[in-house]
Design a protein around this motif. Structure first.
Motif, mmCIF file in Angstrom:
data_model
loop_
_atom_site.group_PDB
_atom_site.id
_atom_site.type_symbol
_atom_site.label_atom_id
_atom_site.label_comp_id
_atom_site.label_asym_id
_atom_site.label_seq_id
_atom_site.Cartn_x
_atom_site.Cartn_y
_atom_site.Cartn_z
ATOM 1 N N ASP A 10 0.836 -1.193 0.000
ATOM 2 C CA ASP A 10 0.000 0.000 0.000
ATOM 3 C C ASP A 10 0.874 1.249 0.000
ATOM 4 O O ASP A 10 2.096 1.171 -0.084
ATOM 5 C CB ASP A 10 -0.982 -0.011 1.168
ATOM 6 N N SER A 11 0.249 2.409 0.099
ATOM 7 C CA SER A 11 0.985 3.674 0.017
ATOM 8 C C SER A 11 1.954 3.872 1.175
ATOM 9 O O SER A 11 2.899 4.645 1.071
ATOM 10 C CB SER A 11 0.008 4.846 -0.041
ATOM 11 N N GLU A 12 1.742 3.173 2.293
ATOM 12 C CA GLU A 12 2.638 3.280 3.443
ATOM 13 C C GLU A 12 3.722 2.212 3.446
ATOM 14 O O GLU A 12 4.531 2.132 4.355
ATOM 15 C CB GLU A 12 1.835 3.206 4.736
ATOM 16 N N GLY A 13 3.734 1.349 2.414
ATOM 17 C CA GLY A 13 4.751 0.317 2.311
ATOM 18 C C GLY A 13 4.440 -0.959 3.061
ATOM 19 O O GLY A 13 5.304 -1.797 3.244
ATOM 20 N N VAL A 14 3.184 -1.142 3.493
ATOM 21 C CA VAL A 14 2.797 -2.339 4.212
ATOM 22 C C VAL A 14 2.366 -3.403 3.210
ATOM 23 O O VAL A 14 1.579 -3.130 2.297
ATOM 24 C CB VAL A 14 1.655 -2.056 5.216
ATOM 25 N N LEU A 15 2.892 -4.605 3.370
ATOM 26 C CA LEU A 15 2.526 -5.710 2.480
ATOM 27 C C LEU A 15 1.047 -6.022 2.610
ATOM 28 O O LEU A 15 0.491 -6.050 3.697
ATOM 29 C CB LEU A 15 3.329 -6.961 2.823
ATOM 30 N N GLN A 16 0.406 -6.299 1.467
ATOM 31 C CA GLN A 16 -0.996 -6.658 1.432
ATOM 32 C C GLN A 16 -1.138 -8.173 1.363
ATOM 33 O O GLN A 16 -0.193 -8.872 1.013
ATOM 34 C CB GLN A 16 -1.660 -6.002 0.222
ATOM 35 N N PRO A 17 -2.322 -8.699 1.685
ATOM 36 C CA PRO A 17 -2.530 -10.147 1.603
ATOM 37 C C PRO A 17 -2.213 -10.672 0.202
ATOM 38 O O PRO A 17 -2.278 -9.933 -0.785
ATOM 39 C CB PRO A 17 -4.019 -10.315 1.932
ATOM 40 N N SER A 18 -1.893 -11.948 0.113
ATOM 41 C CA SER A 18 -1.407 -12.529 -1.141
ATOM 42 C C SER A 18 -2.394 -12.414 -2.295
ATOM 43 O O SER A 18 -1.989 -12.336 -3.437
ATOM 44 C CB SER A 18 -1.008 -13.983 -0.929
ATOM 45 N N GLY A 19 -3.687 -12.383 -2.054
ATOM 46 C CA GLY A 19 -4.664 -12.295 -3.139
ATOM 47 C C GLY A 19 -4.845 -10.885 -3.670
ATOM 48 O O GLY A 19 -5.403 -10.678 -4.747
ATOM 49 N N ASP A 20 -4.394 -9.883 -2.945
ATOM 50 C CA ASP A 20 -4.573 -8.487 -3.326
ATOM 51 C C ASP A 20 -3.472 -8.072 -4.301
ATOM 52 O O ASP A 20 -2.313 -8.048 -3.953
ATOM 53 C CB ASP A 20 -4.523 -7.620 -2.060
ATOM 54 N N ARG A 21 -3.829 -7.747 -5.533
ATOM 55 C CA ARG A 21 -2.837 -7.408 -6.558
ATOM 56 C C ARG A 21 -2.991 -5.966 -7.048
ATOM 57 O O ARG A 21 -2.763 -5.682 -8.203
ATOM 58 C CB ARG A 21 -2.966 -8.364 -7.753
ATOM 59 N N ARG A 22 -3.386 -5.054 -6.174
ATOM 60 C CA ARG A 22 -3.519 -3.654 -6.564
ATOM 61 C C ARG A 22 -2.235 -2.898 -6.270
ATOM 62 O O ARG A 22 -1.486 -3.252 -5.378
ATOM 63 C CB ARG A 22 -4.648 -2.987 -5.778
ATOM 64 N N GLY A 23 -2.007 -1.829 -7.014
ATOM 65 C CA GLY A 23 -0.880 -0.943 -6.739
ATOM 66 C C GLY A 23 0.460 -1.546 -7.089
ATOM 67 O O GLY A 23 0.578 -2.435 -7.912
ATOM 68 N N ARG A 24 1.492 -1.033 -6.429
ATOM 69 C CA ARG A 24 2.867 -1.473 -6.665
ATOM 70 C C ARG A 24 3.101 -2.863 -6.115
ATOM 71 O O ARG A 24 2.552 -3.245 -5.092
ATOM 72 C CB ARG A 24 3.799 -0.499 -5.955
ATOM 73 N N THR A 25 3.943 -3.607 -6.788
ATOM 74 C CA THR A 25 4.296 -4.931 -6.289
ATOM 75 C C THR A 25 5.784 -4.988 -6.004
ATOM 76 O O THR A 25 6.570 -4.262 -6.601
ATOM 77 C CB THR A 25 3.927 -6.043 -7.293
ATOM 78 N N VAL A 26 6.130 -5.840 -5.074
ATOM 79 C CA VAL A 26 7.522 -6.071 -4.718
ATOM 80 C C VAL A 26 7.741 -7.571 -4.618
ATOM 81 O O VAL A 26 6.811 -8.344 -4.414
ATOM 82 C CB VAL A 26 7.899 -5.403 -3.372
ATOM 83 N N THR A 27 8.987 -7.979 -4.776
ATOM 84 C CA THR A 27 9.344 -9.373 -4.572
ATOM 85 C C THR A 27 9.755 -9.542 -3.122
ATOM 86 O O THR A 27 10.588 -8.800 -2.615
ATOM 87 C CB THR A 27 10.502 -9.782 -5.503
ATOM 88 N N VAL A 28 9.141 -10.503 -2.447
ATOM 89 C CA VAL A 28 9.360 -10.709 -1.027
ATOM 90 C C VAL A 28 9.922 -12.105 -0.808
ATOM 91 O O VAL A 28 9.442 -13.074 -1.393
ATOM 92 C CB VAL A 28 8.027 -10.557 -0.252
ATOM 93 N N ASN A 29 10.945 -12.197 0.021
ATOM 94 C CA ASN A 29 11.491 -13.480 0.428
ATOM 95 C C ASN A 29 10.793 -13.872 1.726
ATOM 96 O O ASN A 29 11.080 -13.322 2.787
ATOM 97 C CB ASN A 29 13.000 -13.392 0.625
ATOM 98 N N LEU A 30 9.870 -14.824 1.636
ATOM 99 C CA LEU A 30 9.085 -15.209 2.804
ATOM 100 C C LEU A 30 9.932 -15.859 3.894
ATOM 101 O O LEU A 30 9.529 -15.902 5.045
ATOM 102 C CB LEU A 30 7.960 -16.157 2.384
ATOM 103 N N ALA A 31 11.085 -16.369 3.525
ATOM 104 C CA ALA A 31 11.946 -17.010 4.513
ATOM 105 C C ALA A 31 12.732 -15.990 5.332
ATOM 106 O O ALA A 31 13.365 -16.345 6.312
ATOM 107 C CB ALA A 31 12.908 -17.967 3.817
ATOM 108 N N GLU A 32 12.718 -14.716 4.946
ATOM 109 C CA GLU A 32 13.482 -13.685 5.643
ATOM 110 C C GLU A 32 12.976 -13.421 7.047
ATOM 111 O O GLU A 32 13.734 -13.312 7.974
ATOM 112 C CB GLU A 32 13.389 -12.367 4.868
#
Length: 154
Positions: A10-32
């Motif tokens: 979202d606009s504040e940089g908080v990751l959205q749930p996996s089904g939500d594909r609106r706005g900017r996307t980033v690649t996330v390493n879930l193991a991090e």
């Protein structure tokens, strides 16, 4: 093992749930992050995840060293600086972090800090706190609920 997935933010940089594909996307390493790992498997909900991410962000901002140079009232281009200077931002983040941990409570703050801020996995945190196996997730979700209520998330 690396688990790379595309997630929206979202606009504040908080990751959205996996089904939500609106706005900017980033690649996330879930193991991090242990919290990201729990979210990816549906073991914490979006509200709890957002509360944990906000707590972690304040923890990281509070750890930033203060500026060693002088900050002038005006920028080079003549615009005024209306935000907090780095030292004040660090102090404000520390105050937000402390109040969120206080809202979680003394029995819940330990697991919250270990998993969200220190990045320990639940089994390691349970072992360090001398808790029985699988008790950490329940306590962590209670702590995240209290932090979410404290920040009025959800």
């Amino acid at each position: 093992m690396r688990e790379l997935v595309e997630r929206s933010i979202d606009s504040e940089g908080v990751l959205q749930p996996s089904g939500d594909r609106r706005g900017r996307t980033v690649t996330v390493n879930l193991a991090e992050s242990p919290l990201g790992w729990l979210r990816a498997r549906g073991l914490v909900d979006a509200r709890q995840f957002a509360a944990g991410e906000r707590l972690r962000a304040d923890y990281e901002r509070a750890s930033i060293a203060p500026s060693v140079t002088m900050r002038w009232a005006e920028q080079v281009d003549g615009a005024r600086y209306d935000g907090l200077d780095p030292t004040s931002a660090q102090i404000a983040a520390k105050a937000r972090f402390d109040s969120a941990l206080a809202a979680a409570g003394p029995g819940l703050a330990d697991i919250l800090w270990r998993v969200v801020c220190a990045g320990e996995g639940l089994p390691d945190a349970e072992k360090a706190l001398q808790w029985p196996a699988r008790a950490g997730r329940l306590v962590l979700t209670l702590a995240l609920d209290r932090v979410a209520a404290h920040h009025a998330i959800g």
